[in-house]
Design a protein around this motif. Structure first.
Motif, PDB file in Angstrom:
ATOM      1  N   HIS A   4      12.518 103.456  77.707  1.00  0.00           N
ATOM      2  CA  HIS A   4      13.134 103.960  79.044  1.00  0.00           C
ATOM      3  C   HIS A   4      12.029 103.816  80.191  1.00  0.00           C
ATOM      4  N   SER A  11      24.335 105.247  88.246  1.00  0.00           N
ATOM      5  CA  SER A  11      23.613 105.888  86.930  1.00  0.00           C
ATOM      6  C   SER A  11      22.505 105.161  86.687  1.00  0.00           C
ATOM      7  N   GLN A  12      21.703 105.903  85.992  1.00  0.00           N
ATOM      8  CA  GLN A  12      20.574 105.512  85.602  1.00  0.00           C
ATOM      9  C   GLN A  12      20.682 104.597  84.340  1.00  0.00           C
ATOM     10  N   ASP A  27      22.344 107.300  81.555  1.00  0.00           N
ATOM     11  CA  ASP A  27      22.711 108.928  81.760  1.00  0.00           C
ATOM     12  C   ASP A  27      24.085 109.209  81.941  1.00  0.00           C
TER      13      ASP A  27
END
Length: 141
Positions: free
Chosen positions: A38, A49-50, A73
């Motif tokens: 990540h 979004s991530q 996420d």
């Protein structure tokens, strides 16, 4: 899960609410990414979004094979990643570059059912995977 299984399951679901639930379920099947994966380097730019995509290259049998992991996420986006990885992961760099994942998403009906923001994010994920394939080819020539 293979893309053919996903297509078959989509064909069984008439309502988009059911298809969205299925996409969310697909997202739950993604292999987990480590904390290190990540990272900023794995973050996909252009997504609301991530989203993270990591690449592993298997060079054991001649032409390198790309294996991807992904995470987000957002539940729906995780499902879109699962479909994208069913299409692209485990393929050679040349196969990744010759594939048209957006056409498959359109075939499944996503063009009419994703917000413009999500569609842009999907294109950003596809482009990231294609860039990874281009880099892999450049490294091997």
């Amino acid at each position: 899960m293979t893309i053919d299984e996903i297509r078959d399951n989509f064909a069984l679901l008439d309502e988009w609410d059911d298809r969205y639930r299925y996409v969310i379920e697909l997202g739950r099947t993604l292999d987990p990414m480590t904390e290190d994966e990540h990272s900023a380097a794995n973050k996909v730019q252009g997504c609301a979004s991530q989203v993270w995509l990591s690449r592993d290259i298997d060079r054991r049998n001649g032409e390198p094979v790309l294996n991807f992991k992904g995470d987000s996420d957002a539940h729906i986006v995780r499902g879109l990643i699962a479909i994208l990885l069913a299409l692209q992961s485990g393929k050679t760099a040349r196969e990744v570059l010759s594939a048209d994942p957006i056409a498959v998403f359109d075939e499944l009906g996503f063009r009419e059912h994703l917000t413009p923001q999500r569609s842009n994010g999907l294109r950003a994920m596809v482009e990231r995977i294609k860039n990874d394939a281009r880099e892999t080819l450049a490294e091997t020539t």
